[in-house]
Design a protein around this motif. Structure first.
Motif, PDB file in Angstrom:
ATOM      1  N   MET A  99       0.852  -1.206   0.000  1.00 51.66           N
ATOM      2  CA  MET A  99       0.000   0.000   0.000  1.00 51.66           C
ATOM      3  C   MET A  99       0.883   1.251   0.000  1.00 51.66           C
ATOM      4  SD  MET A  99      -3.502   0.722   0.988  1.00 51.66           S
ATOM      5  CE  MET A  99      -4.008   0.078   2.577  1.00 51.66           C
ATOM      6  N   ARG A 100       1.015   1.854  -1.174  1.00 53.65           N
ATOM      7  CA  ARG A 100       1.843   3.055  -1.253  1.00 53.65           C
ATOM      8  C   ARG A 100       1.082   4.136  -1.994  1.00 53.65           C
ATOM      9  NH1 ARG A 100       6.645   0.246  -4.186  1.00 53.65           N
ATOM     10  NH2 ARG A 100       7.832   2.168  -4.101  1.00 53.65           N
ATOM     11  N   SER A 101       1.411   5.380  -1.668  1.00 52.57           N
ATOM     12  CA  SER A 101       0.764   6.521  -2.334  1.00 52.57           C
ATOM     13  C   SER A 101       1.683   7.067  -3.413  1.00 52.57           C
ATOM     14  CB  SER A 101       0.493   7.637  -1.316  1.00 52.57           C
ATOM     15  OG  SER A 101      -0.392   7.190  -0.328  1.00 52.57           O
ATOM     16  N   GLU A 158      -3.261  12.124  -7.372  1.00 50.89           N
ATOM     17  CA  GLU A 158      -2.706  11.426  -6.215  1.00 50.89           C
ATOM     18  C   GLU A 158      -3.597  10.235  -5.919  1.00 50.89           C
ATOM     19  OE1 GLU A 158      -0.709  15.336  -3.997  1.00 50.89           O
ATOM     20  OE2 GLU A 158      -2.312  14.203  -3.018  1.00 50.89           O
ATOM     21  N   ILE A 169      -3.739   6.004  -3.953  1.00 48.54           N
ATOM     22  CA  ILE A 169      -3.132   4.926  -3.174  1.00 48.54           C
ATOM     23  C   ILE A 169      -3.257   3.645  -3.980  1.00 48.54           C
ATOM     24  CG2 ILE A 169      -3.412   3.494  -1.119  1.00 48.54           C
ATOM     25  CD1 ILE A 169      -4.198   5.971   0.415  1.00 48.54           C
ATOM     26  N   PRO A 204      -2.933  -0.296  -3.640  1.00 47.90           N
ATOM     27  CA  PRO A 204      -2.751  -1.404  -2.675  1.00 47.90           C
ATOM     28  C   PRO A 204      -1.592  -2.314  -3.045  1.00 47.90           C
ATOM     29  CG  PRO A 204      -5.068  -1.144  -3.232  1.00 47.90           C
ATOM     30  CD  PRO A 204      -4.298  -0.258  -4.169  1.00 47.90           C
ATOM     31  N   GLY A 246       1.063  -1.370  -4.488  1.00 51.28           N
ATOM     32  CA  GLY A 246       2.278  -0.613  -4.229  1.00 51.28           C
ATOM     33  C   GLY A 246       3.301  -0.618  -5.345  1.00 51.28           C
ATOM     34  N   GLU A 282       6.668   8.769  -5.519  1.00 50.79           N
ATOM     35  CA  GLU A 282       6.028   8.187  -4.349  1.00 50.79           C
ATOM     36  C   GLU A 282       5.850   9.270  -3.286  1.00 50.79           C
ATOM     37  OE1 GLU A 282       7.853   4.677  -2.841  1.00 50.79           O
ATOM     38  OE2 GLU A 282       6.380   4.460  -1.233  1.00 50.79           O
ATOM     39  N   VAL A 297      -7.560   0.974  -6.757  1.00 51.22           N
ATOM     40  CA  VAL A 297      -6.930   2.199  -6.280  1.00 51.22           C
ATOM     41  C   VAL A 297      -7.817   2.810  -5.215  1.00 51.22           C
ATOM     42  CG1 VAL A 297      -5.692   2.746  -8.411  1.00 51.22           C
ATOM     43  CG2 VAL A 297      -8.038   3.533  -8.111  1.00 51.22           C
ATOM     44  N   GLN A 309      -8.522   6.507  -2.613  1.00 52.83           N
ATOM     45  CA  GLN A 309      -8.281   7.927  -2.281  1.00 52.83           C
ATOM     46  C   GLN A 309      -7.681   8.710  -3.433  1.00 52.83           C
ATOM     47  OE1 GLN A 309      -6.398   8.521   1.564  1.00 52.83           O
ATOM     48  NE2 GLN A 309      -7.368   6.691   2.384  1.00 52.83           N
TER      49      GLN A 309
END
Lengths: 81, 81
Positions: free
Chosen positions: A1-3, A43, A45, A47, A49, A74, B33, B35
Motif C-alpha cells: 500500500m503506497r501513495s 494522487e 493509493i 494497494p 504498491g 512516491e 486504487v 483515495q
C-alpha cells in the motif's frame, strides 16, 4: 500500500491552450510570467504498491501517450521522493 | 528568472468529482486504487524569481483559497527542490 503522485503534462511541442489562458490572465493582472504550462496531478493509493502499475495506468487510461508525458513520484509521509 | 511548479489540490473535505471519476474508471479497468484526488499543476517562469509572487498569484488568480490549497516548488535544472 503506497501513495503516488502522478504529474501529467503536455509534450513540449503540443499547444497548451490552458497555459496560454493562464499566461494572459496573469499578464492582465500585471504579473510578468513566461512559458506557462498547465497539467494534471493525480494522487492515489495503490494497494499493490507497484510503481509499474501506476505507469501502466497512465499509458492505458490517465494520459494520452501521443501528446502527454507523465512522472510518477512516491508520496512518503507528507514528503515527496 | 526562476522556474516554479505550482500544485493546486482541493482541500481534503471538498468533493473531488474528477477524482471519483478517475477512481471509477480505473476500477472498471480492473485496477484497485484508493483515495484518488485530482489537481492542477502549473509550471511557469517568473522573471522576478520571487516565490512570494507565485504565492500571491495563487491567492489572487490561480487557485480558490476557499476550497483549494497549493504548494510551490522551484524547478532547478530538471530536478525539483
Amino acid at each position: 500500500m503506497r501513495s503516488f503522485r502522478i504529474t501529467i503534462m503536455l509534450k513540449p511541442g503540443v499547444l497548451d491552450a490552458p497555459g496560454q489562458a493562464v499566461e494572459r490572465g496573469l499578464g492582465a493582472l500585471g504579473y510578468q510570467v513566461g512559458q506557462v504550462r498547465v497539467g494534471k496531478v493525480i494522487e492515489l493509493i495503490l494497494p499493490d504498491g507497484e510503481r509499474a502499475t501506476a505507469d501502466e495506468m497512465c499509458a492505458r487510461f490517465l494520459a494520452n501517450p501521443l501528446i502527454e508525458t507523465w512522472a510518477i513520484e512516491e508520496i512518503v509521509q507528507g514528503a515527496t521522493q
